[in-house]
Design an enzyme around this catalytic site. Structure first.
Site, PDB file in Angstrom:
ATOM      1  N   ASN A 173      34.241  32.349  43.911  1.00 53.18           N
ATOM      2  CA  ASN A 173      35.557  32.903  44.227  1.00 53.18           C
ATOM      3  C   ASN A 173      35.329  34.323  44.729  1.00 53.18           C
ATOM      4  O   ASN A 173      35.032  35.213  43.934  1.00 53.18           O
ATOM      5  CB  ASN A 173      36.411  32.880  42.948  1.00 53.18           C
ATOM      6  CG  ASN A 173      37.721  33.620  43.102  1.00 53.18           C
ATOM      7  OD1 ASN A 173      38.127  33.954  44.202  1.00 53.18           O
ATOM      8  ND2 ASN A 173      38.386  33.869  41.981  1.00 53.18           N
TER       9      ASN A 173
ATOM     10  N   LYS B   4      37.406  36.385  45.966  1.00 46.79           N
ATOM     11  CA  LYS B   4      38.565  37.259  45.738  1.00 46.79           C
ATOM     12  C   LYS B   4      38.859  38.075  47.008  1.00 46.79           C
ATOM     13  O   LYS B   4      38.615  37.588  48.105  1.00 46.79           O
ATOM     14  CB  LYS B   4      38.332  38.146  44.510  1.00 46.79           C
ATOM     15  CG  LYS B   4      37.880  37.310  43.296  1.00 46.79           C
ATOM     16  CD  LYS B   4      37.912  38.049  42.013  1.00 46.79           C
ATOM     17  CE  LYS B   4      37.472  37.125  40.885  1.00 46.79           C
ATOM     18  NZ  LYS B   4      37.574  37.748  39.565  1.00 46.79           N
TER      19      LYS B   4
ATOM     20  N   HIS C  54      44.795  31.119  39.355  1.00 44.77           N
ATOM     21  CA  HIS C  54      43.825  32.094  38.842  1.00 44.77           C
ATOM     22  C   HIS C  54      44.586  33.164  38.055  1.00 44.77           C
ATOM     23  O   HIS C  54      45.703  33.532  38.417  1.00 44.77           O
ATOM     24  CB  HIS C  54      43.051  32.716  40.002  1.00 44.77           C
ATOM     25  CG  HIS C  54      41.898  33.554  39.525  1.00 44.77           C
ATOM     26  ND1 HIS C  54      42.069  34.820  39.042  1.00 44.77           N
ATOM     27  CD2 HIS C  54      40.586  33.270  39.416  1.00 44.77           C
ATOM     28  CE1 HIS C  54      40.884  35.301  38.659  1.00 44.77           C
ATOM     29  NE2 HIS C  54      39.967  34.366  38.879  1.00 44.77           N
TER      30      HIS C  54
ATOM     31  N   GLU D  24      44.349  36.236  37.964  1.00 49.47           N
ATOM     32  CA  GLU D  24      44.763  37.410  38.745  1.00 49.47           C
ATOM     33  C   GLU D  24      46.049  37.119  39.513  1.00 49.47           C
ATOM     34  O   GLU D  24      46.876  38.008  39.701  1.00 49.47           O
ATOM     35  CB  GLU D  24      43.618  37.825  39.685  1.00 49.47           C
ATOM     36  CG  GLU D  24      42.514  38.520  38.882  1.00 49.47           C
ATOM     37  CD  GLU D  24      41.117  38.343  39.442  1.00 49.47           C
ATOM     38  OE1 GLU D  24      40.972  37.969  40.618  1.00 49.47           O
ATOM     39  OE2 GLU D  24      40.156  38.580  38.675  1.00 49.47           O
TER      40      GLU D  24
ATOM     41  N   GLU E 265      38.914  29.986  32.225  1.00 51.25           N
ATOM     42  CA  GLU E 265      38.477  31.359  32.440  1.00 51.25           C
ATOM     43  C   GLU E 265      39.198  32.286  31.469  1.00 51.25           C
ATOM     44  O   GLU E 265      40.356  32.677  31.713  1.00 51.25           O
ATOM     45  CB  GLU E 265      38.815  31.800  33.872  1.00 51.25           C
ATOM     46  CG  GLU E 265      38.114  30.990  34.942  1.00 51.25           C
ATOM     47  CD  GLU E 265      37.989  31.780  36.240  1.00 51.25           C
ATOM     48  OE1 GLU E 265      36.867  31.963  36.689  1.00 51.25           O
ATOM     49  OE2 GLU E 265      39.026  32.219  36.766  1.00 51.25           O
TER      50      GLU E 265
ATOM     51  N   GLY F 242      35.094  39.504  35.099  1.00 51.08           N
ATOM     52  CA  GLY F 242      34.678  40.795  35.662  1.00 51.08           C
ATOM     53  C   GLY F 242      34.300  41.841  34.633  1.00 51.08           C
ATOM     54  O   GLY F 242      34.181  43.018  34.965  1.00 51.08           O
TER      55      GLY F 242
ATOM     56  N   SER G 235      32.341  36.123  34.122  1.00 47.45           N
ATOM     57  CA  SER G 235      31.042  36.809  33.981  1.00 47.45           C
ATOM     58  C   SER G 235      29.845  35.871  33.981  1.00 47.45           C
ATOM     59  O   SER G 235      28.856  36.125  33.298  1.00 47.45           O
ATOM     60  CB  SER G 235      31.053  37.710  32.740  1.00 47.45           C
ATOM     61  OG  SER G 235      32.022  38.729  32.880  1.00 47.45           O
TER      62      SER G 235
HETATM   63  P1  PGA Z   1      33.713  36.997  37.415  1.00 44.36           P
HETATM   64  O1  PGA Z   1      35.077  36.330  37.930  1.00 44.36           O
HETATM   65  O2  PGA Z   1      32.611  35.990  37.622  1.00 44.36           O
HETATM   66  O3  PGA Z   1      33.534  38.221  38.279  1.00 44.36           O
HETATM   67  O4  PGA Z   1      33.906  37.330  35.974  1.00 44.36           O
HETATM   68  C1  PGA Z   1      35.331  34.962  37.709  1.00 44.36           C
HETATM   69  C2  PGA Z   1      36.655  34.583  38.312  1.00 44.36           C
HETATM   70  O5  PGA Z   1      37.594  35.372  38.276  1.00 44.36           O
HETATM   71  O6  PGA Z   1      36.796  33.471  38.855  1.00 44.36           O
END
Ligand code: PGA
Length: 251
Positions: free
Chosen positions: A12, A14, A100, A102, A170, A176, A214
């Site tokens: 992803n 983003k 997601h 976010e 997630e 992140g 992560s």
């Molecule tokens: P990350 O994000 O691997 O940077 O923790 C995962 C995601 O949001 O899909």
């Protein structure tokens, strides 16, 4: 009946990537995927909408799959700035991430909206990756499994089958941050997700459940070895070709 679950490693990207760097990232990942010629796993990248078409064209023939990061529930219409599932399909996508955390946070997406987006993905011939996950406050309050259950019941459309649905777990606090749940915590969450899906779908033994939050080259093997973990949804580490390919290799 249990069905073989082919691991899916999904990147992803983003809101990251301008054309030159994004295309070189995509080409290096595609070259790695082509060289491995995996039959026992799938590798997907989800670039920003502006790059889906160019990435899809750049990686054609490599075996690397391309998806969108989000879609609107409607096929077309007066929705300035939005992208439909049909548009993603037209650009060369085969998958789309929906719900997601976010988007749930930044754009106020509810479970009902996420469900409508998953249905839109079906309408366009895309495979939806439905994201769910608890916040840190919810985990600390001991509500993780209840939150996942509510999100699944609200976000997973009726008529889901193993071939038409991927779910990504997630934990919001793991995205992140460099933090991950322990492997028993991941196992408990995934087992619960499969159980709840079984209640909704009748048989969820074949549904792929991804872990996200992560994931990196150094922890991928451990996370992917957890029971009921059938792949990963990768954010930050998907922006580095060597890290992302290391995760795909660990699958
Ligand atoms: P990350 O994000 O691997 O940077 O923790 C995962 C995601 O949001 O899909």
């Amino acid at each position: 009946m249990a069905r073989t679950r082919i691991p899916l490693i999904a990147g992803n990207w983003k809101m990251n990537g301008l054309k030159a760097d994004a295309l070189s990232l995509a080409r290096v990942v595609a070259a790695g995927v082509k060289q491995e010629a995996w039959k026992d796993r799938e590798v997907l990248v989800c670039p920003p909408a502006t790059l889906v078409m160019a990435v899809a064209e750049a990686v054609k023939g490599s075996g690397l799959l391309v998806g969108g990061e989000d879609c609107h529930a409607k096929a077309s219409g007066a929705h300035t700035g939005d992208i439909s599932a049909e548009m993603l399909k037209d650009a060369g996508a085969s998958h789309v991430i929906v719900g997601h955390s976010e988007r749930r946070t930044d754009c106020g997406e509810t479970d009902a909206k996420v469900k409508a987006k998953a249905e839109a993905a079906w309408r366009a011939g895309l495979l939806p990756i439905v994201c769910i996950g608890e916040t840190l406050a919810e985990r600390e309050a001991g509500k993780t499994l209840a939150v996942l259950e509510t999100q699944l019941k609200g976000s997973v459309p009726a008529g889901s089958t193993a071939a038409k649905l991927v779910v990504a777990y997630e934990p919001v606090w793991a995205i992140g941050t460099g933090k991950t749940p322990t492997t028993p915590e991941v196992a408990a969450a995934h087992a619960h997700i499969r159980k709840v899906l079984g209640g909704l779908m009748g048989d969820a033994a074949g549904v792929r459940l991804l872990y996200g939050g992560s994931v990196k080259g150094s922890n991928a093997a451990e996370l992917l070895a957890v029971a009921d973990v059938d792949g990963a949804l990768v954010g930050g580490a998907a922006l580095k070709a060597d890290e992302f390919l290391a995760i795909a290799k660990a699958a």
